[in-house]
Design a protein around this motif. Structure first.
Motif, short mmCIF file in Angstrom:
data_model
loop_
_atom_site.label_atom_id
_atom_site.label_comp_id
_atom_site.label_asym_id
_atom_site.label_seq_id
_atom_site.Cartn_x
_atom_site.Cartn_y
_atom_site.Cartn_z
N ALA A 149 0.46 6.25 -1.95
CA ALA A 149 1.26 5.55 -0.94
C ALA A 149 0.43 5.08 0.23
N ARG A 150 -0.81 5.59 0.32
CA ARG A 150 -1.66 5.25 1.47
C ARG A 150 -2.58 4.08 1.13
N ASP A 151 -2.59 3.07 1.98
CA ASP A 151 -3.54 1.98 1.87
C ASP A 151 -4.88 2.49 2.42
N LEU A 152 -5.87 2.60 1.56
CA LEU A 152 -7.14 3.18 1.98
C LEU A 152 -7.93 2.31 2.94
N SER A 153 -7.49 1.06 3.13
CA SER A 153 -8.15 0.18 4.09
C SER A 153 -7.56 0.34 5.48
N THR A 154 -6.22 0.46 5.55
CA THR A 154 -5.54 0.56 6.84
C THR A 154 -5.00 1.96 7.12
N PHE A 155 -4.93 2.79 6.08
CA PHE A 155 -4.38 4.15 6.12
C PHE A 155 -2.86 4.16 6.33
N ALA A 156 -2.23 3.00 6.26
CA ALA A 156 -0.77 2.93 6.40
C ALA A 156 -0.11 3.50 5.15
N ILE A 157 1.06 4.13 5.35
CA ILE A 157 1.83 4.72 4.26
C ILE A 157 3.01 3.81 3.94
N ASP A 158 3.19 3.51 2.65
CA ASP A 158 4.32 2.70 2.20
C ASP A 158 5.00 3.44 1.04
N ARG A 159 5.95 4.31 1.37
CA ARG A 159 6.62 5.13 0.34
C ARG A 159 7.52 4.29 -0.54
N SER A 160 8.16 3.28 0.05
CA SER A 160 9.08 2.45 -0.73
C SER A 160 8.38 1.76 -1.88
N THR A 161 7.23 1.15 -1.61
CA THR A 161 6.47 0.49 -2.67
C THR A 161 5.96 1.52 -3.67
N GLN A 162 5.53 2.67 -3.17
CA GLN A 162 5.06 3.73 -4.07
C GLN A 162 6.14 4.10 -5.08
N LEU A 163 7.37 4.29 -4.60
CA LEU A 163 8.45 4.70 -5.49
C LEU A 163 8.76 3.61 -6.51
N GLU A 164 8.71 2.36 -6.08
CA GLU A 164 8.95 1.25 -7.01
C GLU A 164 7.90 1.24 -8.12
N LEU A 165 6.66 1.50 -7.75
CA LEU A 165 5.58 1.50 -8.75
C LEU A 165 5.66 2.72 -9.66
N VAL A 166 5.95 3.88 -9.10
CA VAL A 166 6.10 5.08 -9.92
C VAL A 166 7.17 4.87 -10.97
N ALA A 167 8.26 4.21 -10.59
CA ALA A 167 9.37 3.97 -11.52
C ALA A 167 8.98 3.07 -12.68
N ARG A 168 7.88 2.34 -12.53
CA ARG A 168 7.44 1.41 -13.58
C ARG A 168 6.42 2.01 -14.53
N ILE A 169 5.98 3.23 -14.27
CA ILE A 169 5.01 3.88 -15.16
C ILE A 169 5.73 4.26 -16.46
N PRO A 170 5.18 3.89 -17.60
CA PRO A 170 5.84 4.20 -18.89
C PRO A 170 6.11 5.69 -19.05
N MET A 171 7.18 6.00 -19.77
CA MET A 171 7.60 7.39 -19.95
C MET A 171 6.58 8.22 -20.73
N ASP A 172 5.72 7.55 -21.51
CA ASP A 172 4.74 8.31 -22.29
C ASP A 172 3.47 8.61 -21.50
N ARG A 173 3.46 8.29 -20.21
CA ARG A 173 2.33 8.63 -19.34
C ARG A 173 2.79 9.70 -18.34
N ILE A 174 1.83 10.38 -17.74
CA ILE A 174 2.11 11.32 -16.66
C ILE A 174 2.01 10.55 -15.35
N ALA A 175 3.09 10.59 -14.56
CA ALA A 175 3.15 9.84 -13.30
C ALA A 175 2.99 10.79 -12.12
#
Length: 386
Positions: A149-175
């Motif tokens: 969730a952390r942008d390593l360039s600005t150190f800003a946290i974006d939980r909303s985008t993180q959750l959207e991306l986590v939801a897109r990880i295929p079920m056969d992978r570990i998220a």
């Protein structure tokens, strides 16, 4: 047990991190003893332990070796790895897995390092920060994918985008949801989005007792206070330590409200409906069955973005069922247990059912829709200490 196998275990896992400093916060715990902290994490139930071995985080390979000597829990070596030499050093120092940052590696480098790690008996955590990197991780066949969730360039946290991306990880992978998780509600949000585990560092290392903080973050059941209609009652629930706040958007209910109130970051908001969910800004929707002659049916479902994530098991509207808890205990999956709960019985209910969350409303009231703050506090304390 290997790193990947441990993370695939049922329920929300936690990768607990050891670091002395961070680029965003500076010094965090400069005198940290990796062996002692790792042992505490293991006792608290960590699924795996991450050890920063990079000097920018106040770490080195000796920290990994010290942790290895004190625990059997899988260890993740965390740094900026790009060479065969560093992976071999990680293996020699006792790592079970290594971090690969897609921000710093192209696809050919990542594939090569993944293959080398596999040959060394190391798992990999392939980390993405945005949509493009996530697509790369998926295409590379990474078995374990982390979304930071952390942008390593600005150190800003974006939980909303993180959750959207986590939801897109295929079920056969570990998220894995990484960074920005400081309380149970944020961990639950990641879990319901599809995360198998959370990686937590700063929140633990800043706590007076890192192991105690870890135990709190992964403890279940979560605690819901429902039927909230007033700001002051919401504030009392939040102060007491409730994780979920329910708002009944059903006009026929004596606890009906017209809106979902803004909740603090320590809570998730739940819009409660009958029949079908409407449109709100709530984090989750709770939809009860319809029932003739009653405000609601007995049971329901908890939804995230329209998808079922838990089963709600309640009593009949204004009715009883002496076998309710035993029936609930036989149901598999995430269970939200509701129906006549309060401070005097919630511990016993938890012991019998072992639910993912408990939900109380009517027995916490002075009158319908108006909460008794002492009852709220007692209920939440009893549930969280069960």
């Amino acid at each position: 047990m290997r790193f990947r196998e441990a993370l695939a275990s049922p329920g929300l896992g936690a990768i607990a991190e050891i670091k002395r400093r961070s680029p965003s916060l500076g010094e965090i715990r400069p005198d940290a003893d990796p062996a002692r902290i790792a042992a505490g994490y293991e006792r608290a139930g960590a699924t795996a332990i991450s050890v920063l071995v990079d000097e920018r985080f106040g770490g080195d390979w000796e920290d990994l070796r010290a942790a290895r000597a004190s625990v059997a829990t899988p260890l993740l070596a965390k740094g900026f790895f790009s060479t065969e030499e560093t992976l071999r050093t990680a293996k020699e120092a006792g790592a079970d897995a290594v971090l690969l940052l897609l921000r710093d590696l192209d696809d050919a480098q990542t594939a090569s390092l993944m293959a080398l790690a596999e040959g060394l008996g190391l798992d990999t955590l392939v980390e993405a920060h945005d949509e493009a990197e996530l697509e790369r991780a998926i295409a590379l066949g990474a078995p374990v994918i982390g979304v930071n969730a952390r942008d390593l360039s600005t150190f800003a946290i974006d939980r909303s985008t993180q959750l959207e991306l986590v939801a897109r990880i295929p079920m056969d992978r570990i998220a894995i949801a990484e960074s920005g998780i400081h309380n149970r509600a944020q961990g639950a949000a990641a879990e319901l989005a599809g995360a198998d585990a959370i990686l937590v560092g700063s929140a633990l290392m800043l706590a007076p007792d890192p192991a105690e903080k870890l135990a709190e973050l992964i403890s279940r059941p979560l605690v819901k206070v429902c039927g909230l209609t007033r700001e002051e009652d919401l504030a009392a629930a939040a102060e007491a330590g409730a994780d979920l706040a329910g708002f009944v958007l059903v006009p026929a209910s004596p606890r009906a409200t017209k809106e979902v109130l803004d909740v603090p970051e320590t809570m998730l908001s739940v819009a409660v409906w009958v029949g079908e969910a409407g449109d709100t800004e709530a984090d989750l929707d709770q939809v009860h069955e319809r029932a003739d002659g009653a405000v609601r049916g007995r049971n329901g479902v908890l939804l995230r973005a329209g998808e079922p994530v838990a089963t709600l098991l309640d009593l009949p509207w204004q009715g009883d069922d002496p076998d309710h808890w035993n029936r609930a205990a036989a149901v598999e999956g995430r269970i939200v247990l509701a129906g006549g709960l309060a401070a005097d019985n919630v511990r016993e209910a938890i012991e019998v059912v072992r639910p993912w969350a408990v939900d109380a409303s009517s027995r916490l009231e002075v009158e319908p829709g108006i909460k008794d703050h002492e009852q709220i506090r007692a209920y939440v304390e009893a549930a969280r200490s069960a």
